[in-house]
Design a protein around this motif. Structure first.
Motif, PDB file in Angstrom:
ATOM      1  N   GLN A  29       0.802  -1.102  -0.213  1.00  0.00           N
ATOM      2  CA  GLN A  29       0.033  -0.130  -0.166  1.00  0.00           C
ATOM      3  C   GLN A  29       0.801   1.356   0.050  1.00  0.00           C
ATOM      4  OE1 GLN A  29      -3.344   0.029   2.834  1.00  0.00           O
ATOM      5  NE2 GLN A  29      -3.401  -2.404   2.898  1.00  0.00           N
ATOM      6  N   SER A  30       2.186   1.234   0.061  1.00  0.00           N
ATOM      7  CA  SER A  30       3.165   2.514   0.043  1.00  0.00           C
ATOM      8  C   SER A  30       3.963   2.372  -1.173  1.00  0.00           C
ATOM      9  CB  SER A  30       3.675   2.337   1.447  1.00  0.00           C
ATOM     10  OG  SER A  30       4.406   1.363   1.599  1.00  0.00           O
ATOM     11  N   GLU A  53      -4.301  -4.332  -3.846  1.00  0.00           N
ATOM     12  CA  GLU A  53      -3.671  -3.195  -2.988  1.00  0.00           C
ATOM     13  C   GLU A  53      -2.542  -2.473  -3.543  1.00  0.00           C
ATOM     14  OE1 GLU A  53      -3.050  -5.273   0.563  1.00  0.00           O
ATOM     15  OE2 GLU A  53      -5.125  -5.020   1.176  1.00  0.00           O
TER      16      GLU A  53
END
Length: 378
Positions: A29-30, A53
């Motif tokens: 997610q990053s 995601e």
């Protein structure tokens, strides 16, 4: 401790081996940029990063030993802009789910073992600028909607198993600079729409089964073309002399086709020409004819070019290489100017006669000079 906010990770150019640890999924997610190139990683592609995601924008796993297929879940990379999977051992087809990749600008898949046909929709959206699948086993035809990708600047499909014709829609790629379809099984005539590619710098179509006449295709007044290679095909008729009117042309290869007629003198208007390959102009697979006496060059044909070598060709100021072997050209070998830059000259297997010009003396730094199988003397 894993940093869930990590956005950029580069482990490139080390000696890392084995599979990529599954813990990398903690960054789904990053992580926007992942560089693993120039290592010894093995195993399947990063299934841990192929989830809904993921926010990856760049993935570079080039120059490793990854294997297996590109999974259909690659369609989850909806934000991916740069996809570098080249120089690995990937197999199987390009999954049609790549159509869900809406932001991709560069897709580099060359030097793998990919097979099967090209997806009808490679990516969605018109951001794609560079596509390269050189040296794989991809087959089938080029999708007719290739012209939809109007931002393409480079397409390299060299050394695959493509067949069929080039789609007419390729003429819609108005900013395309490189088009390479060499070493495939393409056939038929070239679409006249190629002539509308005014930004094209390099056109490589050698080693296929293209036929028909080769043009005129390019308008000389605005052509950007620098390299033109249609060698090892079955083009017929007179040589495409329109190419030599292009103001920036540097490399022309017409060898081993089914051309007839004479060598056009307007070659001499191509003042930027550096390499000219015109050996075996009438020895393409569709026009070759066996003869009943030995020909040591391996060229067996009953159709030859006519006439002689225009004197002005060897006067071209930037010419470095000239190959005109196996054409049964007659006449004498033209002299070289004292300031010639020519280093490679192949005129073997013609019907040239007379003396070798004095200008071919030892002060010229030839890398190759092949005048064999003629009737010349010194």
């Amino acid at each position: 401790m894993i940093n869930p906010r990590l956005q950029y990770l580069s482990l490139a150019d080390n000696c890392l081996s084995g599979s990529v640890p599954s813990t990398i999924s903690a960054f789904n997610q990053s992580l926007t940029s992942l560089y693993l190139s120039l290592n010894l990683f093995t195993g399947l592609i990063l299934s841990h990063l192929l989830t809904t995601e993921t926010v990856l924008k760049t993935i570079d796993v080039s120059y490793n030993m990854f294997s297996g297929s590109i999974p259909s879940t690659a369609g989850n990379w909806v934000y991916l802009e740069y996809m570098y999977l080249y120089n690995n051992y990937f197999t199987g087809p390009i999954p049609p789910e790549t159509a869900y990749m809406t932001q991709t600008t560069e897709m580099l898949l060359q030097y793998n073992f990919l097979s099967g046909p090209m997806p009808n929709v490679l990516v969605t959206g018109d951001f794609l600028q560079i596509f390269n699948c050189r040296t794989n086993f991809i087959s089938g035809t080029i999708p007719s909607n290739i012209g939809y990708y109007g931002n393409l600047t480079s397409v390299d499909n060299t050394d695959n198993l493509f067949h069929g014709t080039l789609p007419y829609s390729v003429g819609n790629l108005q900013i395309l600079a490189l088009l390479s379809m060499s070493i495939n099984r393409f056939s038929g005539v070239l679409p006249q729409s190629l002539g509308s590619l005014t930004s094209l710098v390099t056109l490589l179509l050698h080693s296929n089964y293209f036929s028909g006449t080769s043009g005129p295709m390019f308008a000389s007044e605005y052509g950007s073309l620098e390299a033109f290679d249609i060698s090892d095909n079955n083009f017929k008729g007179p040589l495409p002399d329109h190419v030599f009117k292009l103001p920036l042309i540097e490399v022309v290869s017409l060898a081993r086709n089914c051309f007839t007629g004479t060598i056009p003198t307007n070659i001499c208007s191509a003042s930027n020409l550096q390499k000219l390959s015109m050996s075996g102009l009438s020895s393409g697979s569709n026009c070759i004819r066996p003869v009943f006496f030995p020909v040591s060059s391996g060229i067996y044909t009953s159709t030859y070019m006519q006439g002689s070598i225009p004197d002005c060709i060897l006067q071209l100021p930037n010419l470095l290489g000239l190959e005109m072997s196996g054409n049964a050209l007659t006449g004498v070998i033209p002299a070289l100017p004292h300031d010639s830059r020519l280093v490679n000259l192949s005129l073997s297997h013609n019907r040239l006669k007379g003396t070798i010009p004095e200008s071919f003396g030892p002060h010229f730094k030839f890398g190759v000079m092949d005048l064999s199988f003629n009737k010349v003397y010194y």
